[in-house]
Motif scaffolding. Structure first.
Motif, PDB file in Angstrom:
ATOM      1  N   ILE A  34      18.975   7.086   7.845  1.00 47.55           N
ATOM      2  CA  ILE A  34      17.524   8.253   7.760  1.00 47.55           C
ATOM      3  C   ILE A  34      15.804   7.658   7.410  1.00 47.55           C
ATOM      4  CG2 ILE A  34      16.205  10.151   7.610  1.00 47.55           C
ATOM      5  CD1 ILE A  34      18.275  12.200   7.125  1.00 47.55           C
ATOM      6  N   ASP A  35      16.270   6.997   6.255  1.00 37.10           N
ATOM      7  CA  ASP A  35      15.284   5.736   5.873  1.00 37.10           C
ATOM      8  C   ASP A  35      15.465   4.950   7.119  1.00 37.10           C
ATOM      9  OD1 ASP A  35      14.757   7.379   3.905  1.00 37.10           O
ATOM     10  OD2 ASP A  35      15.757   6.670   2.050  1.00 37.10           O
ATOM     11  N   GLY A  36      16.638   4.299   7.058  1.00 37.51           N
ATOM     12  CA  GLY A  36      16.619   3.566   8.633  1.00 37.51           C
ATOM     13  C   GLY A  36      15.842   3.978   9.439  1.00 37.51           C
ATOM     14  N   LEU A  37      15.802   4.812   9.922  1.00 44.34           N
ATOM     15  CA  LEU A  37      15.614   5.091  11.405  1.00 44.34           C
ATOM     16  C   LEU A  37      14.088   5.233  10.906  1.00 44.34           C
ATOM     17  CD1 LEU A  37      17.713   8.210  12.340  1.00 44.34           C
ATOM     18  CD2 LEU A  37      17.560   6.046  13.770  1.00 44.34           C
ATOM     19  N   VAL A  38      13.292   6.073   9.891  1.00 41.62           N
ATOM     20  CA  VAL A  38      12.114   6.017  10.064  1.00 41.62           C
ATOM     21  C   VAL A  38      11.482   4.653  10.217  1.00 41.62           C
ATOM     22  CG1 VAL A  38      10.206   6.347   7.797  1.00 41.62           C
ATOM     23  CG2 VAL A  38      12.117   7.301   8.147  1.00 41.62           C
ATOM     24  N   GLU A  39      11.719   3.042   9.493  1.00 41.06           N
ATOM     25  CA  GLU A  39      11.509   1.973   9.581  1.00 41.06           C
ATOM     26  C   GLU A  39      12.021   1.403  11.408  1.00 41.06           C
ATOM     27  OE1 GLU A  39      10.189   0.019   7.569  1.00 41.06           O
ATOM     28  OE2 GLU A  39      10.193   2.040   6.056  1.00 41.06           O
ATOM     29  N   PHE A  40      12.887   2.179  12.008  1.00 46.65           N
ATOM     30  CA  PHE A  40      12.987   2.068  13.119  1.00 46.65           C
ATOM     31  C   PHE A  40      12.183   2.060  14.443  1.00 46.65           C
ATOM     32  CE2 PHE A  40      14.532   3.402  17.477  1.00 46.65           C
ATOM     33  CZ  PHE A  40      15.141   2.370  17.699  1.00 46.65           C
ATOM     34  N   VAL A  41      11.389   3.370  13.802  1.00 53.60           N
ATOM     35  CA  VAL A  41      10.338   3.588  14.980  1.00 53.60           C
ATOM     36  C   VAL A  41       8.681   3.036  14.670  1.00 53.60           C
ATOM     37  CG1 VAL A  41      11.387   6.443  15.415  1.00 53.60           C
ATOM     38  CG2 VAL A  41       9.535   5.825  13.236  1.00 53.60           C
ATOM     39  N   ARG A  42       8.784   2.582  13.340  1.00 50.75           N
ATOM     40  CA  ARG A  42       7.890   2.067  12.464  1.00 50.75           C
ATOM     41  C   ARG A  42       7.459   0.488  13.947  1.00 50.75           C
ATOM     42  NH1 ARG A  42       8.647   3.179   6.420  1.00 50.75           N
ATOM     43  NH2 ARG A  42       6.391   4.932   6.694  1.00 50.75           N
ATOM     44  N   THR A  43       8.806   0.637  14.581  1.00 52.05           N
ATOM     45  CA  THR A  43       8.534  -0.820  15.508  1.00 52.05           C
ATOM     46  C   THR A  43       7.744  -0.095  16.585  1.00 52.05           C
ATOM     47  OG1 THR A  43      10.921  -0.261  16.490  1.00 52.05           O
ATOM     48  CG2 THR A  43      11.297  -2.077  14.354  1.00 52.05           C
ATOM     49  N   PHE A  44       7.449   0.847  16.596  1.00 58.44           N
ATOM     50  CA  PHE A  44       7.749   1.162  17.946  1.00 58.44           C
ATOM     51  C   PHE A  44       5.859   1.380  17.563  1.00 58.44           C
ATOM     52  CE2 PHE A  44      11.881   0.965  18.502  1.00 58.44           C
ATOM     53  CZ  PHE A  44      11.694   0.157  19.949  1.00 58.44           C
ATOM     54  N   GLY A  45       5.032   1.945  16.903  1.00 54.97           N
ATOM     55  CA  GLY A  45       3.905   1.581  16.514  1.00 54.97           C
ATOM     56  C   GLY A  45       3.826   3.236  15.557  1.00 54.97           C
ATOM     57  N   ALA A  46       5.059   3.963  15.157  1.00 59.98           N
ATOM     58  CA  ALA A  46       4.815   5.300  14.755  1.00 59.98           C
ATOM     59  C   ALA A  46       5.081   4.761  13.516  1.00 59.98           C
ATOM     60  CB  ALA A  46       6.179   5.848  15.016  1.00 59.98           C
ATOM     61  N   LYS A  47       3.910   5.671  12.579  1.00 61.14           N
ATOM     62  CA  LYS A  47       3.283   5.624  11.320  1.00 61.14           C
ATOM     63  C   LYS A  47       4.380   6.363  10.654  1.00 61.14           C
ATOM     64  CE  LYS A  47      -2.256   6.053  12.455  1.00 61.14           C
ATOM     65  NZ  LYS A  47      -1.362   5.862  13.516  1.00 61.14           N
ATOM     66  N   GLY A  48       4.965   6.523  11.244  1.00 61.72           N
ATOM     67  CA  GLY A  48       6.242   7.263  10.071  1.00 61.72           C
ATOM     68  C   GLY A  48       6.772   8.155  11.048  1.00 61.72           C
ATOM     69  N   LEU A  49       8.019   8.690  10.690  1.00 62.38           N
ATOM     70  CA  LEU A  49       9.076   9.946  11.278  1.00 62.38           C
ATOM     71  C   LEU A  49       9.346  10.852  10.464  1.00 62.38           C
ATOM     72  CD1 LEU A  49      10.972  10.264  13.487  1.00 62.38           C
ATOM     73  CD2 LEU A  49      12.667   9.546  12.432  1.00 62.38           C
ATOM     74  N   ALA A  50       8.870  11.752  10.846  1.00 66.02           N
ATOM     75  CA  ALA A  50       9.569  13.268   9.781  1.00 66.02           C
ATOM     76  C   ALA A  50      10.078  13.955   9.874  1.00 66.02           C
ATOM     77  CB  ALA A  50       8.152  14.267  10.040  1.00 66.02           C
ATOM     78  N   TYR A  51      10.756  15.003   9.038  1.00 64.29           N
ATOM     79  CA  TYR A  51      12.694  15.158   9.415  1.00 64.29           C
ATOM     80  C   TYR A  51      12.915  16.340   9.025  1.00 64.29           C
ATOM     81  CZ  TYR A  51      13.725  13.136   5.415  1.00 64.29           C
ATOM     82  OH  TYR A  51      13.759  12.268   4.410  1.00 64.29           O
ATOM     83  N   ILE A  52      13.685  17.269   9.446  1.00 64.30           N
ATOM     84  CA  ILE A  52      14.011  18.521   8.926  1.00 64.30           C
ATOM     85  C   ILE A  52      15.263  18.924   8.623  1.00 64.30           C
ATOM     86  CG2 ILE A  52      13.917  21.018   8.256  1.00 64.30           C
ATOM     87  CD1 ILE A  52      11.095  20.901  10.147  1.00 64.30           C
ATOM     88  N   VAL A  53      16.438  18.592   7.735  1.00 68.82           N
ATOM     89  CA  VAL A  53      17.937  18.427   8.023  1.00 68.82           C
ATOM     90  C   VAL A  53      17.712  19.859   7.483  1.00 68.82           C
ATOM     91  CG1 VAL A  53      19.690  17.432   6.983  1.00 68.82           C
ATOM     92  CG2 VAL A  53      17.926  16.281   6.763  1.00 68.82           C
ATOM     93  N   LEU A  54      18.507  20.627   8.437  1.00 68.67           N
ATOM     94  CA  LEU A  54      19.089  21.476   8.389  1.00 68.67           C
ATOM     95  C   LEU A  54      20.649  22.083   7.768  1.00 68.67           C
ATOM     96  CD1 LEU A  54      17.976  23.573  11.942  1.00 68.67           C
ATOM     97  CD2 LEU A  54      16.595  23.502   9.357  1.00 68.67           C
TER      98      LEU A  54
END
Length: 594
Positions: free
Chosen positions: A341-361
C-alpha cells in the motif's frame, strides 16, 4: 508441395510426399553424427526438415557432410521417406519425414554465430540488433515479418475493393513543426535551406481531397525526432486514409470492417463489430484515461460532493479550490501488505498526486488513517457510493482534475495487473470520440491542438471558439485496443476562415500562418469538399497482433531507444567535403584517430 523452380520448401514436407525427389536450399541448423550416419536439420523460411547422409552417398557427398557446421548454406538433393517407427519428432511440423540425401553441395561456409539461431533466446537485445541479419533468421522473427506482409496485402486489397487509390506523397517537404521535432535535410542546391522529413502526410492527403480524388490511402513511412519508448521509433510506418464528403459515421464502420478482416486473416480470430464507443469525457471520468482498457471494471467514482463538508481538509480544500476527489474500490484487496500500500502511495506521486488516501474494510471494521475525520454518517455514505464491502480497499486522490485522472487511471491499471483482473486472450476494441479540440499549455502560455491544427471543431461548438476555446469539442476519434491507441483521425477543417481562426488560437500570427501553410489556405479557396480520415500505426498493430511487448521486434531493421542503428552504425560523422557541399559547418569537435 510448393516448388520455386527446382527448389523445395523443406518446412512444408509431409508424409504424403514420401517417395518424391526434392531439392533443399537453406542453412544447417545443427549437425549430428550417429555412428557413421550424419543427420542435419536444414532450415529455410518455411521451417525445418531433417536430412540424412549415409556413407554410401555417391561422390564427395558424405565427405562434405562431415564438414558441415551450423549456418553453412547448402544445396541437397534427395528422396523423402517416412522416418523409422519410433523416431518421429512430434515437435516439428515435418517430424514424420526425412530427406535421404543423394548429393550435397556446400554453397557457403559460416563463422560460429554470436548466438544460437533459434527461438526463445535469452540474449541481450543490443547483440541481436548488432547482428540483426542473424536475428532475422530465427523462425519467430521471420513469421512476424510474414504476418506484417499479410497485413499490408489485406489492407491494399481491402481499399482497392472499396474504390480507394494508393497515392504516394513527398518525403522531402516544408518544415512546419507543431508537435514533435522534424528531421531536417539540408539542400545542396538551395544553400542554407532545409527540407523536413514528414511526420505524416496530413497536408498532402488533404490537398488530394481538394484535387477531387475523393478516396486515398497509403502505407507510408513517417519520421519524428522525439524521445523514444518501447512502442515508438524515429521512423515508423502508418496506414494513412482520407475520404471526401464523409462524417465519422462513414469512416468508423469502414475501419471496423478492415480491422476485423485483418485479425481474421492473420490470427483466425473473429472480431465482433460494431465496436463500443465512449466520449473522451466519459473515458476520463470512468477510467481516468483517453485510451481506457475496458477488459476489466475497477472504475473511478466521484465522491467530491460527499467529502466537501468533512473535517478531512485534504478532500475539503480540493473541492473548495475547484478540484476533484475521486476513488476506486479494489475488491478483495484488503489483504495487501502495508508495504505494498505504501508502494502504491509512491506510485501515484509519479503522476503528480500529492498522496493516496485509503480505507481498508476488514472483518474487525474500518482501518484507515483518515477515518477519524469522518462522521459515521459520512463514512457510511462514502462506503455506499463506492460499493465497499468487507475485504475491499478504497483508494482516493484529491487534486486538480487532470492530476486525479492521471493518478487514478494509472493506479487502476496497476491494480488490474497486481490483482489479476485483466483477462488473458481477450481483445476489446473501443472508439473514443469527441476529444477536446485544444488544451492550454501553461509553459508556453497558449493553446495547443490535442490532435493537430487541421482537426474540425464540432459544428455546434464553433461559436465557443471566440468565448471558451477550451470547451470546444473536436470531430476526432481514436481506436483503442486493450488500452493501447491503434490510431486516430478526424473530420478536417475545409474552410479557410475556420482554419485561420484555428491558427490564431494556436498563437500563429497571420504572417507565420501564411509562411508555413499559405499553400493550404489558398487551396481552401478553390472549392474544398468536406473531408476526413484516419491513420493507424502499422508497427503498433503488428506488435499487438503478434503479442510482442516491444515495437522493435516487429520491424526488420529498427533503431535503439537512442535512435541508433547498432548494425550499420548510423548516425555517423560525414566528411568535411560532404558538409562543404551542403554549406554546413558543425561546432562538434571530434578527436582525430591515428
Amino acid at each position: 508441395m510448393t516448388l520455386l523452380g527446382e527448389r523445395t520448401e523443406g518446412g512444408r514436407l509431409r508424409a504424403e510426399h514420401a517417395g518424391e525427389t526434392v531439392r533443399l536450399l537453406g542453412w544447417i541448423q545443427r549437425r549430428r553424427d550417429h555412428g557413421g550416419v550424419i543427420f542435419a536439420d536444414v532450415r529455410d523460411r518455411s521451417g525445418l526438415v531433417q536430412a540424412v547422409f549415409n556413407p554410401d552417398m555417391p561422390g564427395e557427398g558424405f565427405a562434405r557432410a562431415e564438414r558441415l557446421r551450423s549456418e553453412y548454406v547448402v544445396s541437397i538433393r534427395g528422396r523423402v521417406r517416412l522416418r523409422p517407427e519410433g523416431s518421429e519428432n512430434g515437435s516439428l511440423a515435418t517430424g514424420e519425414v526425412e530427406v535421404v540425401a543423394e548429393s550435397l553441395d556446400i554453397l557457403n561456409r559460416a563463422k560460429t554465430p554470436p548466438f544460437y539461431i533459434e527461438d526463445d533466446l535469452d540474449v541481450d537485445e543490443t547483440l541481436r540488433l548488432k547482428y540483426r541479419y542473424l536475428d532475422l533468421r530465427r523462425p519467430e522473427m521471420q513469421e512476424i515479418l510474414m504476418i506484417r506482409h499479410r497485413v499490408t496485402q489485406i489492407m491494399r486489397n481491402f481499399f482497392d475493393a472499396h474504390g480507394f487509390l494508393e497515392i504516394e506523397t513527398p518525403m522531402l517537404i516544408k518544415s512546419s513543426p507543431e508537435g514533435a521535432r522534424d528531421y531536417l535535410v539540408p539542400s545542396r542546391v538551395h544553400p542554407g535551406e532545409f527540407y523536413a522529413l514528414p511526420q505524416s502526410p496530413q497536408i498532402f492527403k488533404q490537398l488530394l481531397m481538394v484535387s477531387g480524388l475523393e478516396k486515398y490511402f497509403q502505407i507510408v513511412r513517417c519520421f519524428r525526432d522525439e524521445d523514444l519508448r518501447a512502442d515508438r521509433q524515429p521512423e515508423f510506418t502508418q496506414l494513412d486514409v482520407e475520404m471526401s464528403f464523409v462524417e465519422p459515421e462513414d469512416i468508423l464502420p469502414l475501419m471496423e470492417e478492415l480491422i476485423a478482416l485483418i485479425f481474421a486473416g492473420t490470427t483466425d480470430r473473429q472480431i465482433k463489430t460494431p465496436f463500443p464507443r465512449l466520449t473522451y469525457r466519459e473515458g476520463m471520468e470512468r477510467f481516468g484515461s483517453d485510451k481506457p482498457d475496458i477488459r476489466f471494471g475497477l472504475e473511478l467514482i466521484e465522491v467530491g460532493d460527499l467529502v466537501a463538508e468533512t473535517e478531512f481538509k485534504v478532500f475539503a480544500n480540493a473541492v473548495a479550490k475547484g478540484g476533484r476527489v475521486k476513488g476506486l474500490c479494489a475488491k478483495g484487496a484488503a489483504g495487501l501488505p502495508r508495504r505494498e500500500i505504501d508502494g502504491l502511495v509512491e506510485f501515484v506521486r509519479t503522476f503528480g498526486a500529492k498522496g493516496l488516501a485509503y480505507i481498508v474494510l476488514t472483518q474487525e471494521g474500518v482501518k484507515s488513517p483518515i477515518a477519524k475525520f469522518f462522521t459515521q454518517e459520512q463514512l457510511q455514505a462514502l462506503l455506499k457510493r463506492m460499493g465497499g464491502k468487507t475485504g475491499d480497499i478504497l483508494f482516493f486522490v484529491a487534486d486538480k482534475e487532470q492530476v486525479v485522472f492521471d493518478a487514478l487511471g494509472h493506479l487502476r491499471l496497476e491494480l488490474g495487473r497486481r490483482l489479476n483482473l485483466i483477462p488473458a486472450g481477450v481483445l476489446n476494441f473501443l472508439w473514443v470520440t469527441e476529444f477536446p479540440l485544444l488544451e492550454y499549455d501553461e509553459s508556453e502560455k497558449r493553446y495547443v491542438a490535442i490532435h493537430h491544427p487541421f482537426t474540425s471543431p464540432m459544428e455546434e461548438d464553433l461559436p465557443l471558439l471566440a468565448t471558451a476555446p477550451q470547451s470546444v469539442r473536436a470531430k476526432a476519434y481514436d481506436l483503442v485496443l486493450n488500452g493501447v491507441e491503434l490510431g486516430g483521425g478526424s473530420i478536417r477543417i475545409h474552410r479557410r476562415e475556420v482554419q485561420e481562426r484555428m491558427f490564431q488560437l494556436l498563437g500563429l500570427s497571420r504572417e507565420d500562418a501564411e509562411s508555413k501553410f499559405g499553400y493550404l489556405l489558398e487551396a481552401f479557396e478553390y472549392g474544398t469538399p468536406p473531408h476526413g480520415g484516419i491513420a493507424f500505426g502499422l508497427d503498433r498493430l503488428i506488435m499487438l497482433l503478434t503479442g510482442k511487448d516491444n515495437i522493435r521486434d516487429v520491424i526488420a531493421f529498427p533503431k535503439t531507444q537512442s535512435a541508433a542503428d547498432l548494425m550499420s552504425q548510423a548516425p555517423s560523422a560525414v566528411s568535411a567535403k560532404q558538409l562543404n557541399e551542403l554549406h554546413l559547418k558543425t561546432d562538434i569537435v571530434r578527436a582525430k584517430i591515428g
